[in-house]
Structures are given as C-alpha cells and as structure tokens.
Design an enzyme around this catalytic site. Structure first.
Site: not given
Ligand code: PEP
Ligand code: MG
Length: 627
Positions: A380, A237, A558, A487, A521, A344, A510-511
C-alpha cells in the site's frame, strides 16, 4: 479504586466497561503485603505475560539544534503556533482524564494544567518567543531561551538576595512549570517521541500513560514482556504495531498508573484485557500455568502451518498477513500465511530523519517481495495523516497537518496527500515497480473516496512505468494490479463504481468503522462505541462484497477483525474469500476455516444481517462458536 470503578461502570451503562474497572480482589492475609488489584482494559489479543512494571516516562526533549533560522520569521511563527495548538490539545485530553483519577491527584494536577494552559494563551511567554523569532532565531531556540529566561526570573528575588524556605520552594516550582511547558513545546516542534526507554529491564511490563505509533515501532519485542497503557483503542495504529510485534498488551487501562511503583509484579492477559497488580501467590501460580499453556497452544497451532486453508465444505479461503515492520517477516513465514495482503509502508517514514528515496524504498520492497517467493505481496502506498506523524515528511514540507486542519482524520490523509504532493507517489510507484521484478506484487491506494483519485493515481502510475521502461528497467508485463482501499462510508456506498477503475478492492474495517460510527479508532474515551460489528458496518461490508462480485473484481478484508477467529465465520458468510491479518492470528483463523462449512456461515451471516442489536450479534457469533 472501587468507588471509581462503580461510578464509571454506571456512567457507561455496562458492567464490564473496559479500562475503568479496578477492583480490589481479595484482602491479603499478610498485612504487610500490598493487596492484589484487578484492572480491566481493551485487549490487543496477543497472549499472556508476567513481569515487573517499568513505568516509561517521556524522553528528554531534544536540545535545540541550529539557533539561527534558515526560514523567514513568518514560517517560524507558524511552526510555533502549530506547536502551541498541539500542546493545548494534549493538555485538554489530560484534563478530560482527570475526573478518573483519585481526588488527591485531581487536586494536585488540576491547577497545574490551568497554569500550563494560561502560559499557552496570550502570555509573556508567547510574546517573548515571538520577539526572539523576529530576531532571527528558530522557534525551538526561541522557546528554549524564553522559558529559561522566565525560569531564571522566578528563581531570583527582586533585590537579588537568595530566596529561602517556602519562598524558594515556590520559586523552584514556578521555574519548573516554565521549563516543563518549554519542553512540551520543543517536543511538539521537533515531533520527538514522548517515551524514554533507557534502563528497561528485559522481560518487564512497560506501563505508560500513552504510546505513540512512532514509539511503539521502536520497541524491541524480545525485551518487552508486555505493554499496558492508560490510553488507546484496539484498532489504533499503536495497537496494530503491538499486535504485529506479538507483545501481550492491554490498552485503555484507566488508573493503572496511580500508585504504581517500578518493579511491582503485573500479570497481563492480552486476550481478555485483565491486568493484575501484586498477584497473590495463588494467582501467580495460576498465571504461570497460563503462560505455559499459552506456549503449548502456540506450538500446536504451529503445526497448522503446512495444512491448507480449505473449509470443511471444500471452499478455499486465502489467508494472508499484514506487515507493519520488516522485522515481522520471520513471523509471517512461521504463520503459514499465503502472502502479504497489506504491507503498510508507513514504517519507512515514521521515525525517519529524512525521506527515503527510490533506492532506499526499493531495497526494502525488493527484500520483502523476494522473501515471499511465489506468494503475492500487496504494497500500500503511503497512508499518512490522522494519528500517524512523520518528522521526515514535516521537515520536507509535505504536511497534511496544516494550521487550518483541526481534524487530521478528515483532512489530507492517504491518497489525498499523495496527490497533493505527486513527487512522493512517483518515487514510491517507481520503487515498487522495480521490486515487482522479484516476485508477484499488487499495489493498493489508501483512503480513496473518488473515482477521479484513482484515475489520477493511475495516470501517474503509468507515466512512471513508461519512464522506467524507456530507461530499460525490467518492470514486469502486464503492470502489477492496482487496487483501492474501501475505508469510508462514501467509498463503500459507491464501491461498484470505484471497482470499475481498479483491479481489486480491499476493505479496511478499522477506518470504515471509525468513519461510519464517527468514533475515533485510537481513543480510550469512545472505545465502547467503536464497534466493527455494528450493523451499519456489516451492511457496508456486505455491500462492498456484492459490488465487487458484480464487477468481477477480487475483494479482500484487511482490517483488524480479519484476525479475530470469532468473526471469521461471519466474514466468510458475507462472501469474503480473502482475509489479511496480523501474522500471529493466521493459525487460529485457519483452524476455524478448516472446521466450518460454507452453508452454515452463509446462514449465520443472513441471521446477523437481519439483526439491529450489537449484543445480539455477539450472542449469535458465540452460539455459532459453541455449536
Ligand atoms: C483499515 O483502515 O482497516 C486498514 C487496514 O488500514 P490502516 O489500519 O492502516 O488505517
Ligand atoms: Mg485504514
């Protein structure tokens, strides 16, 4: 430096392992000038900058506020034990990085870490703090008083006479150790960010060991030229925040802080991950040309804003923006994004002293929705847990980070936390529903793994909607669509079943990558293993798109790969028609969309899905780009 680089490269088995190559580039003709050094790290993908280094230290620990606790001693003890646990984890991480430092630093820091870890074990410090807590003090005040008392004992001799010479120096050192561990504990008790940005010169390059998402959110992008960190991964993040703020950044640059002085010139390439310290005049001139070229490129890309994101073969691809902070709204407007694919909402909680109520949340959502006009905004609901921390939530007792939760990424994250504390979800739904009167809105549920989670969330959603209607609040009819993030491998493999319960799906790679590959990550140590192009991740994306198609539900992606123009043809070939990314990536992705033909993308995806080797997948993408 060089020896370190070579041994690490060998260990990691690849020549350009990010973050561990620190090569001496050239001898310097001027013997008094320091040598130019090249470091490599993980690029965040945000351009180029030159500036003096500013080494950011930790913020001073807050003074303990109220001394007498309003809580029963057991709760204060639990808070203290949690802070001890967090401090031990931090020190263990530091120890893990020790091997990468020059030998002199190892000799210096190693024993110090031993001392800190001993203090955090069953020690006089622990016993003293517990005794003060039992007397009714807060954990913060107990830690402060006990570490000061211990430091005081160190500084006074048994007979009361003044210490001198080496004895005095040793006593000072020992007292300092107690104070330092006290500061760490208080910071962990109060969740105070670890970064101090006082006296930051405009345009400087912020260099730090680590930067928490909460710290990154506080950075003023107009003042910070670039960010270089020794830790972090590109989809953590912190990286997402830096990308969103458009700050050229390189993460996981191990060793960059060693022997670095404030004011040293640094060249930072956020696209390649290169950081050059003390550039020679020739390198500096080259870098200045690069900065100018980058500015020209941005200008040219700006012209794409008004052009449609239609492929050369005619298919329309929806390109939307992710929003982390309201400050990004002007960037989104400039980018030409067709709405917000992921808002977010964590920013509302991240540095907040107290929880934002319905009115405060409504205000923000309504202003974003209104600013987007007829373009949709996908909001979200709170995705808390993992690396994200919130003082406000902790204080209000909404914590996913309980004492039995050693692994927050696998704990009460996202929808799980919201369903545990439905009042949080109700407030957020109410604020979003009211904001929906200002323009088109969609709502996304994070970290869904079960259909029952969606069902329960929908019941709450409809109940909140009925309550608002009864009160005569205009909330749009029908209700805004409710979607689920995909995710986790569990959600991806059951996407077809989940799709029946929602109006749309959004793939969070990402997750999904983190949970599929069991790779953090945000970690520098495992950055080389974190690969969203791993065949397993691609198979899951493909499966989710097919599942959505079967259920006739829209699906978007996303995660951070949505903003990587090298990957765009593959995502389109996998069947995606909607991508949401950091605003600054929209023009480059649009350029690729406009110059690609669907049939070619489809063929590319088929070839890639048949591959089992990540290197070959990258080669195919490169070949496609050059064709
Ligand atoms: C993801 O996990 O790809 C996502 C878009 O959510 P975040 O990055 O906020 O966990
Ligand atoms: Mg995520």
């Amino acid at each position: 430096m060089k020896e370190l680089a070579q041994s690490e490269s060998e260990k990691n088995g690849r020549e350009t392992t990010a973050g561990i190559r620190a090569l001496k580039r050239h001898g310097n003709e001027n013997r008094h000038a320091p040598d130019e050094l090249l470091f490599e790290g993980e690029p965040v993908g945000t351009g180029f900058a030159i500036g003096p280094a500013f080494i950011a230290g930790e913020a001073p620990a807050p003074e303990p506020g109220a001394r007498l606790s309003a809580l029963p001693p057991e709760q204060e003890r639990t808070r203290f034990n949690e802070a001890v646990g967090r401090s031990i984890t931090q020190l263990t991480k530091l120890r893990g990085r020790l091997a990468l430092l020059p030998e002199e630093s190892q000799v210096e820091i190693g024993p110090l870490l031993d001392v800190y870890q001993r203090m955090l074990g069953p020690s006089r410090l622990q016993r003293g703090v517990m005794a003060r807590i039992d007397e009714g003090l807060t954990a913060e005040a107990s830690v402060h008083d006990e570490t000061e008392a211990l430091a005081g004992t160190m500084l006074s001799s048994p007979g009361g006479e003044a210490l001198a010479g080496e004895e005095a120096a040793a006593a000072e050192r020992r007292a300092g150790e107690f104070r330092e561990i006290g500061r760490r504990l208080i910071r962990n008790l109060t969740r105070t960010p670890f970064l101090a940005l006082g006296h930051f010169p405009d345009g400087a390059v912020l260099v730090a060991e680590t930067l928490r998402p909460a710290d990154a959110a506080l950075i003023d992008p107009s003042r910070v030229g670039a960010v270089v960190l020794e830790s972090g991964g590109t989809t953590g993040h912190t990286a997402i925040m830096l990308r969103a703020l458009g700050i050229p950044s390189v993460l996981a640059v191990q060793g960059v802080l060693t022997d670095l002085a404030n004011g040293t010139t640094l060249v930072v390439n956020g696209d390649t991950g290169e950081v050059i310290r003390n550039p020679e005049p020739k390198t500096l001139r080259q870098a200045q040309r690069h900065v100018a070229a980058y500015a020209r490129e941005r200008q040219q890309l700006g012209r794409l804003k008004r052009l449609s994101s239609r492929m050369a073969s005619g298919e329309k691809i929806q390109l939307q923006a992710n929003l982390e902070l309201p400050a990004e709204l002007p960037l989104i407007a400039q980018s030409g994004a067709a709405g917000i694919g992921l808002l977010r909402t964590e920013f509302l909680f991240i540095n907040a002293e107290k929880l934002p109520d319905e009115a405060a949340q409504y205000e923000i959502y309504a202003s974003v929705v209104a600013a987007m006009g007829s373009d949709p905004t996908t909001i979200r609901v709170l995705d808390w847990g993992g690396e994200k921390q919130s003082e406000a939530l902790n204080r209000a007792g909404f914590s996913g980070d309980g004492e039995d939760n050693e692994n927050p990424a696998l704990g009460l994250r996202g929808i799980r936390l919201l369903l545990r504390y439905p009042a949080l979800l109700e407030t957020q739904f109410a604020a979003i529903l009211r904001a929906a009167a200002k323009g088109p809105v969609q709502i996304l549920l994070p970290m869904v793994t079960l259909a029952s989670e969606i069902e329960t969330a929908r019941e709450i959603y409809e109940r909140v909607a009925r309550r608002l209607k009864r009160k005569g609040v205009g909330i749009g009819d029908p209700l805004p669509p409710l979607g689920a993030m995909i995710e986790t491998p569990g959600a991806a493999l059951t996407a077809e079943a989940l799709a029946r319960y929602v109006d749309f799906l959004a793939i969070g790679t990402n997750d999904l990558t983190m949970y599929t590959l069991a790779t953090d990550r945000a970690s520098a140590e495992t950055a080389s293993l974190y690969d969203p192009l791993h065949p397993a991740v691609l198979m899951m994306i493909s499966g989710v798109v097919t599942a959505a198609l079967h259920e006739r539900k829209p699906v978007s992606l996303c995660g951070e790969i949505a903003g990587d123009p090298r990957i765009t043809p593959l995502l389109i070939g996998l069947g995606l028609r909607s991508l949401s990314m950091t605003a600054s990536a929209v023009p480059r992705v649009k350029q690729v969309v406009r110059s690609s033909r669907y049939e070619d993308c489809h063929m590319l995806a088929r070839r890639i899905l048949a591959e089992t080797d990540g290197t070959e997948i990258r080669r195919l993408l490169e070949e496609f780009r050059e064709a």
